[in-house]
Write a protein that holds these residues in place. Structure first.
Motif, mmCIF file in Angstrom:
data_model
loop_
_atom_site.group_PDB
_atom_site.id
_atom_site.type_symbol
_atom_site.label_atom_id
_atom_site.label_comp_id
_atom_site.label_asym_id
_atom_site.label_seq_id
_atom_site.Cartn_x
_atom_site.Cartn_y
_atom_site.Cartn_z
ATOM 1 N N LYS A 194 0.833 -1.204 0.000
ATOM 2 C CA LYS A 194 0.000 0.000 0.000
ATOM 3 C C LYS A 194 0.871 1.259 0.000
ATOM 4 O O LYS A 194 0.602 2.204 -0.724
ATOM 5 N N HIS A 195 1.903 1.243 0.806
ATOM 6 C CA HIS A 195 2.800 2.403 0.897
ATOM 7 C C HIS A 195 3.495 2.664 -0.443
ATOM 8 O O HIS A 195 3.552 3.801 -0.914
ATOM 9 N N VAL A 196 4.011 1.618 -1.064
ATOM 10 C CA VAL A 196 4.731 1.778 -2.330
ATOM 11 C C VAL A 196 3.776 2.215 -3.439
ATOM 12 O O VAL A 196 4.126 3.077 -4.255
ATOM 13 N N ILE A 197 2.573 1.651 -3.478
ATOM 14 C CA ILE A 197 1.591 2.061 -4.485
ATOM 15 C C ILE A 197 1.271 3.545 -4.329
ATOM 16 O O ILE A 197 1.270 4.301 -5.302
ATOM 17 N N GLN A 198 1.002 3.967 -3.102
ATOM 18 C CA GLN A 198 0.684 5.376 -2.867
ATOM 19 C C GLN A 198 1.846 6.269 -3.299
ATOM 20 O O GLN A 198 1.645 7.275 -3.984
ATOM 21 N N GLU A 199 3.049 5.902 -2.933
ATOM 22 C CA GLU A 199 4.232 6.678 -3.290
ATOM 23 C C GLU A 199 4.402 6.779 -4.810
ATOM 24 O O GLU A 199 4.634 7.869 -5.350
ATOM 25 N N GLN A 200 4.255 5.660 -5.497
ATOM 26 C CA GLN A 200 4.463 5.644 -6.947
ATOM 27 C C GLN A 200 3.359 6.364 -7.714
ATOM 28 O O GLN A 200 3.632 7.100 -8.651
ATOM 29 N N PHE A 201 2.108 6.138 -7.326
ATOM 30 C CA PHE A 201 0.997 6.785 -8.021
ATOM 31 C C PHE A 201 1.038 8.296 -7.811
ATOM 32 O O PHE A 201 0.856 9.072 -8.745
ATOM 33 N N GLU A 202 1.269 8.737 -6.583
ATOM 34 C CA GLU A 202 1.343 10.165 -6.315
ATOM 35 C C GLU A 202 2.552 10.785 -7.016
ATOM 36 O O GLU A 202 2.481 11.897 -7.518
ATOM 37 N N GLY A 203 3.652 10.049 -7.077
ATOM 38 C CA GLY A 203 4.833 10.524 -7.786
ATOM 39 C C GLY A 203 4.594 10.683 -9.273
ATOM 40 O O GLY A 203 5.255 11.485 -9.947
ATOM 41 N N ASP A 204 3.639 9.930 -9.812
ATOM 42 C CA ASP A 204 3.286 10.026 -11.224
ATOM 43 C C ASP A 204 2.193 11.067 -11.465
ATOM 44 O O ASP A 204 1.753 11.248 -12.597
ATOM 45 N N GLY A 205 1.751 11.743 -10.402
ATOM 46 C CA GLY A 205 0.771 12.812 -10.547
ATOM 47 C C GLY A 205 -0.664 12.400 -10.313
ATOM 48 O O GLY A 205 -1.588 13.146 -10.646
ATOM 49 N N MET A 206 -0.894 11.217 -9.737
ATOM 50 C CA MET A 206 -2.254 10.755 -9.489
ATOM 51 C C MET A 206 -2.676 11.026 -8.051
ATOM 52 O O MET A 206 -1.843 11.056 -7.148
ATOM 53 N N GLU A 207 -3.973 11.201 -7.888
ATOM 54 C CA GLU A 207 -4.577 11.273 -6.555
ATOM 55 C C GLU A 207 -5.322 9.965 -6.329
ATOM 56 O O GLU A 207 -6.152 9.571 -7.145
ATOM 57 N N ILE A 208 -5.023 9.300 -5.229
ATOM 58 C CA ILE A 208 -5.703 8.048 -4.900
ATOM 59 C C ILE A 208 -6.924 8.385 -4.065
ATOM 60 O O ILE A 208 -6.819 8.998 -3.007
ATOM 61 N N HIS A 209 -8.094 7.969 -4.550
ATOM 62 C CA HIS A 209 -9.345 8.205 -3.826
ATOM 63 C C HIS A 209 -9.744 6.998 -2.993
ATOM 64 O O HIS A 209 -10.422 7.138 -1.986
ATOM 65 N N SER A 210 -9.336 5.819 -3.434
ATOM 66 C CA SER A 210 -9.622 4.614 -2.665
ATOM 67 C C SER A 210 -8.613 3.537 -3.043
ATOM 68 O O SER A 210 -8.119 3.502 -4.167
ATOM 69 N N MET A 211 -8.300 2.712 -2.059
ATOM 70 C CA MET A 211 -7.403 1.585 -2.290
ATOM 71 C C MET A 211 -7.865 0.442 -1.398
ATOM 72 O O MET A 211 -8.011 0.620 -0.192
ATOM 73 N N LYS A 212 -8.124 -0.689 -2.005
ATOM 74 C CA LYS A 212 -8.556 -1.863 -1.254
ATOM 75 C C LYS A 212 -7.699 -3.040 -1.693
ATOM 76 O O LYS A 212 -7.682 -3.392 -2.875
#
Length: 104
Positions: A66-84
């Motif tokens: 979860k931590h790595v996904i959040q880091e990578q997606f945000e680093g690519d300019g995405m906002e995560i609204h939900s993660m399951k």
């Protein structure tokens, strides 16, 4: 924000339509590629990539994942609204590119 790029087929080869490369909305494709790529596999951005396959063999890797996904997606300019993440083979991520994020 919608992001457009060349579209890849299920074999990760470029899709050609009417004699030209297909271009379409590509947010989900970018997410898939970030999840599958290991660090160093994306030549232009060698620090990018989650390498989700590496987490399949780890015990308790869900929190790290979860931590790595959040880091990578945000680093690519995405906002995560939900993660399951129910398991490492059952992952849902609701994310879009933000207006102020990286232009892809």
């Amino acid at each position: 924000m919608k992001v457009f790029d060349f579209i890849l087929g299920s074999d990760f080869d470029l899709v050609i339509e009417n004699g030209d490369f297909k271009v379409d909305e590509s947010t989900l494709q970018h997410q898939q590629l970030l999840l599958l790529a290991n660090k160093g596999e994306i030549k232009q951005s060698p620090t990018d990539g989650v390498g989700i396959n590496n987490y399949l063999l780890e015990d308790g890797g869900v929190d790290d994942l979860k931590h790595v996904i959040q880091e990578q997606f945000e680093g690519d300019g995405m906002e995560i609204h939900s993660m399951k993440i129910n398991s490492l083979t059952d992952v849902f991520i609701g994310a879009i590119y933000s207006q102020t994020g990286n232009d892809q």
